[in-house]
Design a protein around this motif. Sequence first.
Motif, PDB file in Angstrom:
ATOM      1  N   VAL A 107      -5.520   4.996  -1.009  1.00 36.66           N
ATOM      2  CA  VAL A 107      -5.075   3.963  -1.953  1.00 36.66           C
ATOM      3  C   VAL A 107      -6.188   2.933  -2.143  1.00 36.66           C
ATOM      4  O   VAL A 107      -6.708   2.405  -1.168  1.00 36.66           O
ATOM      5  CB  VAL A 107      -3.799   3.265  -1.438  1.00 36.66           C
ATOM      6  CG1 VAL A 107      -3.412   2.106  -2.349  1.00 36.66           C
ATOM      7  CG2 VAL A 107      -2.662   4.272  -1.296  1.00 36.66           C
ATOM      8  N   VAL A 158       0.842  -1.197   0.000  1.00 37.07           N
ATOM      9  CA  VAL A 158       0.000   0.000   0.000  1.00 37.07           C
ATOM     10  C   VAL A 158       0.882   1.253   0.000  1.00 37.07           C
ATOM     11  O   VAL A 158       0.608   2.228  -0.715  1.00 37.07           O
ATOM     12  CB  VAL A 158      -0.957  -0.017   1.200  1.00 37.07           C
ATOM     13  CG1 VAL A 158      -1.699   1.304   1.310  1.00 37.07           C
ATOM     14  CG2 VAL A 158      -1.951  -1.169   1.071  1.00 37.07           C
ATOM     15  N   CYS A 164      -3.762  -1.104  -5.761  1.00 38.24           N
ATOM     16  CA  CYS A 164      -2.848  -2.010  -5.059  1.00 38.24           C
ATOM     17  C   CYS A 164      -3.536  -3.366  -4.987  1.00 38.24           C
ATOM     18  O   CYS A 164      -4.486  -3.542  -4.231  1.00 38.24           O
ATOM     19  CB  CYS A 164      -2.547  -1.474  -3.665  1.00 38.24           C
ATOM     20  SG  CYS A 164      -1.504  -2.575  -2.697  1.00 38.24           S
ATOM     21  N   ALA A 193      -4.169   2.581   3.765  1.00 35.55           N
ATOM     22  CA  ALA A 193      -4.866   2.848   2.501  1.00 35.55           C
ATOM     23  C   ALA A 193      -5.942   3.912   2.689  1.00 35.55           C
ATOM     24  O   ALA A 193      -6.114   4.802   1.845  1.00 35.55           O
ATOM     25  CB  ALA A 193      -5.488   1.558   1.969  1.00 35.55           C
ATOM     26  N   ILE A 228      -7.485  -0.634  -2.801  1.00 34.18           N
ATOM     27  CA  ILE A 228      -6.983  -2.010  -2.703  1.00 34.18           C
ATOM     28  C   ILE A 228      -7.914  -2.931  -3.481  1.00 34.18           C
ATOM     29  O   ILE A 228      -9.139  -2.760  -3.457  1.00 34.18           O
ATOM     30  CB  ILE A 228      -6.912  -2.466  -1.228  1.00 34.18           C
ATOM     31  CG1 ILE A 228      -5.874  -1.650  -0.460  1.00 34.18           C
ATOM     32  CG2 ILE A 228      -6.605  -3.955  -1.119  1.00 34.18           C
ATOM     33  CD1 ILE A 228      -5.808  -1.985   1.023  1.00 34.18           C
ATOM     34  N   TRP A 267       0.987   4.126  -2.887  1.00 39.52           N
ATOM     35  CA  TRP A 267       0.847   5.557  -2.635  1.00 39.52           C
ATOM     36  C   TRP A 267       2.063   6.310  -3.191  1.00 39.52           C
ATOM     37  O   TRP A 267       1.921   7.316  -3.892  1.00 39.52           O
ATOM     38  CB  TRP A 267       0.695   5.817  -1.129  1.00 39.52           C
ATOM     39  CG  TRP A 267       0.768   7.276  -0.812  1.00 39.52           C
ATOM     40  CD1 TRP A 267      -0.192   8.221  -1.043  1.00 39.52           C
ATOM     41  CD2 TRP A 267       1.879   7.965  -0.245  1.00 39.52           C
ATOM     42  NE1 TRP A 267       0.242   9.444  -0.652  1.00 39.52           N
ATOM     43  CE2 TRP A 267       1.511   9.326  -0.156  1.00 39.52           C
ATOM     44  CE3 TRP A 267       3.141   7.571   0.205  1.00 39.52           C
ATOM     45  CZ2 TRP A 267       2.373  10.292   0.369  1.00 39.52           C
ATOM     46  CZ3 TRP A 267       4.002   8.533   0.726  1.00 39.52           C
ATOM     47  CH2 TRP A 267       3.613   9.868   0.801  1.00 39.52           C
TER      48      TRP A 267
END
Lengths: 425, 425
Positions: free
Chosen positions: B224, B158, B169, B219, B226, B162
């Motif tokens: 981010v 993660v 991710c 995250a 996932i 970023w």
Amino acid sequence: MALIVAKFGGTSVASPERIKNVAKRLVRIREDGNEVVAVVSAMGKTTDELLGLTNAITKNPPARELDRLLSTGEQVSMTLLAMALEELGHRAMSFTGRQAGIKTDAFHNKAKIAEVHNERIVEALDEGIIPVVAGFQGIDENGDITTLGRGGSDTTAVAIAWGIAADVCEIYSDVDGVYTTDPRIAPRAHKLAAVSYDDMLELSSAGSGVLQSRAVEFARTWGVVIHARSAFSDAEGTYIKEDPEMEKAVITGIAHDTSEVKVTIRAVPDSAGVAARVFSALAEAMVNLDMIIQNVGDGGVTDISFTCPGADLSRATAAMDAILPQIGARGYAVDEDIAKVSLVGTGMKSSPGVTAKMFSTLGDNKINILAISTSPIRLSVVVDAAQATAAVQCLHTAFGLDSDSVFKETQLSAEEIAAKMAKGR
Amino acid sequence: MALIVAKFGGTSVASPERIKNVAKRLVRIREDGNEVVAVVSAMGKTTDELLGLTNAITKNPPARELDRLLSTGEQVSMTLLAMALEELGHRAMSFTGRQAGIKTDAFHNKAKIAEVHNERIVEALDEGIIPVVAGFQGIDENGDITTLGRGGSDTTAVAIAWGIAADVCEIYSDVDGVYTTDPRIAPRAHKLAAVSYDDMLELSSAGSGVLQSRAVEFARTWGVVIHARSAFSDAEGTYIKEDPEMEKAVITGIAHDTSEVKVTIRAVPDSAGVAARVFSALAEAMVNLDMIIQNVGDGGVTDISFTCPGADLSRATAAMDAILPQIGARGYAVDEDIAKVSLVGTGMKSSPGVTAKMFSTLGDNKINILAISTSPIRLSVVVDAAQATAAVQCLHTAFGLDSDSVFKETQLSAEEIAAKMAKGR
């Protein structure tokens, strides 16, 4: 009070139990009033296991990745040894090749040490910490991990001994020193108190497995005294240093090597440049030729023999299969059952009778000489493998190397014997 | 064309064969026109084996040495994966945590990421190289290797996503996404297309093992996205992102956790400060209390129950053995056969009827509630372990989570089932 670098090979750190024993040994060195830096190889068969994983994935591993992979082996053993030292109440700290300041060129898998910056190790010593350094590895200009190739951990130890101006570089292994010859072959062999760098280099390259040639070369260049000794006993081993006074014999020791093979090329046309074409082809195929024997020509053709490491044989035969038809030679024969027996001694330079005595001794014992090569301080003969033991024994006696006591393999502990048998350190 | 970080756990890289499969997967991502950075955990049980070696040497390994030791596991898997990629004709290069620019604080064994400097990774991508990064590790201000603790590789992935502003991710593992509940317990569970960060955090901390909470927290903080998906199939998994539109249910999923234990302290004097002394003692002993139930006092004494992780039980009992005699409590009883069942859903905030519906559903099914705890988006009850499956199933049906199709364990390949069973990634 001395400053000591102590290097332990893979057999000595093959298990947590053995790592603890190495830690105790280091603590004893400290408690005797010395300062000590440890250098370690990877545990036991770790390197082979990592190579096995690699082979399962690719036959052509990228050199950078392979070096980084192999370098993990020493990082495991060094951290475990540092932990074992802390467990004994001593401060310890592990250092990778990078942290220990081992800078190398960028030739991955066989890098050469370019610079040694041991500031962090010296700082650690000043703080009373026992530094534990990963052998076999360094770092190149790009910051990538490199490895030093075979015998690399010995070389790391010698380089650090030079870098910190240590009094001695102790190389601990499963053999307790350098003998006049392999005591399992000649039971009256005796351990040498000291050997010169030159003799040690010849002994190493002629088949004695105690120390790697590269480490001895480095030690000779930079004047580092090596003490090769047993990891399993406290007995003094053998010092390797410049011109040791204590050894005045003409012959220092007798090495033997059964890893070479002999190739005979039949009926090579006896004209200018033909032999050169054969040897150029072999050189291009990266065959390390040792001895070359060219017989007197007869009827316009001649036989040429050479010896080379058994590991190079497949490359040699491939090269010959390509070149021999072009030059009109009849073919070749390979003899794998040979042994090279080498007399080594700096004293040989000033003793012209050595060659004659070697030949007459072998002749008296009905041992046939297949090939000969010499250096100023070495005299090697190739004999049938079946006669190798007899050759070593009669030469050992003839050159006055026999000791009064007879070496018995049973003097070793079971562990020592097992360790001796474990090849490929 | 997307920029993807793809993280593979220990099960996915447990053998050379599996590493080759991961390489093929990465090549497919590339050949679909994407750029990709791989992040890997250590092979299979490597970390446990290294801890085993450590335990054989010391019970108190120095944190710095332990981190360096453990970090070798990912260095092995990353180099092998880079080799496998090169073998497939793609350029690849491995990066340690240090080389990948993962800077952490100095809390060895559980370091937190402080900064991410991914210049070298971006450079490699620009040159058409597939970077392979060691998960779980970083480097502190002193240049010493640190490890990130449990779930560290997910966090590395993660953080790098970023750092390089990746589109997604992808976390590949042996489960193919986030389900409404464990399909082995409730065969009508269905895979969620997307889950919010908040719901995922509650599901993770309530016992769902798909993703580690720390990675989800990271995250959420840094936005981010996932994608949790299977390493063994191409099916879409579950996206974890901010407020996904597609899921409008009040309840997102049901987690269960059988790792906690319940302790009941008998006849605690019902006066001010006594309970506080007990819980202070437990806190000092590093016992992570989950739920606390204090019954109404009766005759000047009361029973106090709490739940905590089973791993903390020995510390809890030691603390109670010391404190209970001082406060005059009668003793304590431990119940290890309990299960915590948790409803999780951001939609719960605006649906006041959830608690009543949960209680009536469990009551109708004669399931006794031993303890309750809540958060704004989670409602947990403790029940007898023997009733846990029934509790999950009836709640899953009552809250409308059942799918039309029935999950069959036999839909999985033998390898997937074996991998599912292998705990402790």
